[in-house]
Design a protein around this motif. Structure first.
Motif, mmCIF file in Angstrom:
data_model
loop_
_atom_site.group_PDB
_atom_site.id
_atom_site.type_symbol
_atom_site.label_atom_id
_atom_site.label_comp_id
_atom_site.label_asym_id
_atom_site.label_seq_id
_atom_site.Cartn_x
_atom_site.Cartn_y
_atom_site.Cartn_z
ATOM 1 N N LEU A 89 -3.299 -6.990 4.858
ATOM 2 C CA LEU A 89 -2.373 -6.660 5.944
ATOM 3 C C LEU A 89 -2.989 -5.663 6.918
ATOM 4 C CD1 LEU A 89 0.969 -6.489 3.948
ATOM 5 C CD2 LEU A 89 0.254 -8.260 5.572
ATOM 6 N N LYS A 90 -3.754 -4.702 6.422
ATOM 7 C CA LYS A 90 -4.424 -3.747 7.305
ATOM 8 C C LYS A 90 -5.387 -4.464 8.248
ATOM 9 C CE LYS A 90 -4.352 0.405 4.406
ATOM 10 N NZ LYS A 90 -5.211 1.325 3.626
ATOM 11 N N GLU A 91 -6.128 -5.444 7.714
ATOM 12 C CA GLU A 91 -7.058 -6.213 8.544
ATOM 13 C C GLU A 91 -6.299 -6.999 9.614
ATOM 14 O OE1 GLU A 91 -9.521 -8.640 6.029
ATOM 15 O OE2 GLU A 91 -10.139 -6.924 4.822
ATOM 16 N N LYS A 92 -5.173 -7.583 9.239
ATOM 17 C CA LYS A 92 -4.372 -8.344 10.205
ATOM 18 C C LYS A 92 -3.815 -7.429 11.282
ATOM 19 C CE LYS A 92 -3.163 -12.211 7.235
ATOM 20 N NZ LYS A 92 -2.095 -12.995 6.622
ATOM 21 N N ILE A 93 -3.392 -6.233 10.904
ATOM 22 C CA ILE A 93 -2.863 -5.278 11.880
ATOM 23 C C ILE A 93 -3.945 -4.899 12.885
ATOM 24 C CG2 ILE A 93 -2.074 -2.885 12.164
ATOM 25 C CD1 ILE A 93 -0.466 -3.307 9.526
#
Length: 111
Positions: A89-93
């Motif tokens: 999720l951090k990468e997607k953000i």
């Protein structure tokens, strides 16, 4: 006994994502006719499922695991699973923030 139809899971994914079976055959090295047979099957060998997962960069094992009863045990701790999901999720953000900034620059809108 629980029945998980792996062929249906794979076919649904391909249809949802617009993956051509001919392209999947090329990416995985599985002959086209064999691939079609596997996609019609209720079962699939683990090595083939892994090959297809790698070819599509999608974790079908997790899709299957999600269909099992929550009461089943696992050697992966919930914490480890949440840490992995959090990193994803951090990468997607980061990607979304980059895309937003590009859109703001292109449209001339101040963020």
């Amino acid at each position: 006994m629980i029945t998980i139809k792996t062929g249906e899971i794979l076919t649904a994914y391909c249809n949802r994502k617009g993956v051509l079976k001919s392209r999947l055959s090329q990416k995985t090295g599985i002959e086209y006719q064999s691939l079609l047979k596997h996609l019609r099957s209720n079962t699939l060998r683990v090595d083939l499922l892994l090959k297809i997962s790698e070819g599509l960069e999608h974790n079908f094992f997790m899709d299957i695991a999600a269909q099992l009863p929550k009461s089943y045990s696992s050697d992966i701790s919930l914490n480890e699973s949440l840490i992995n999901e959090n990193e994803t999720l951090k990468e997607k953000i980061k990607l979304l923030e980059t895309e937003k900034n590009i859109l703001l620059q292109v449209t001339g809108v101040k963020g």
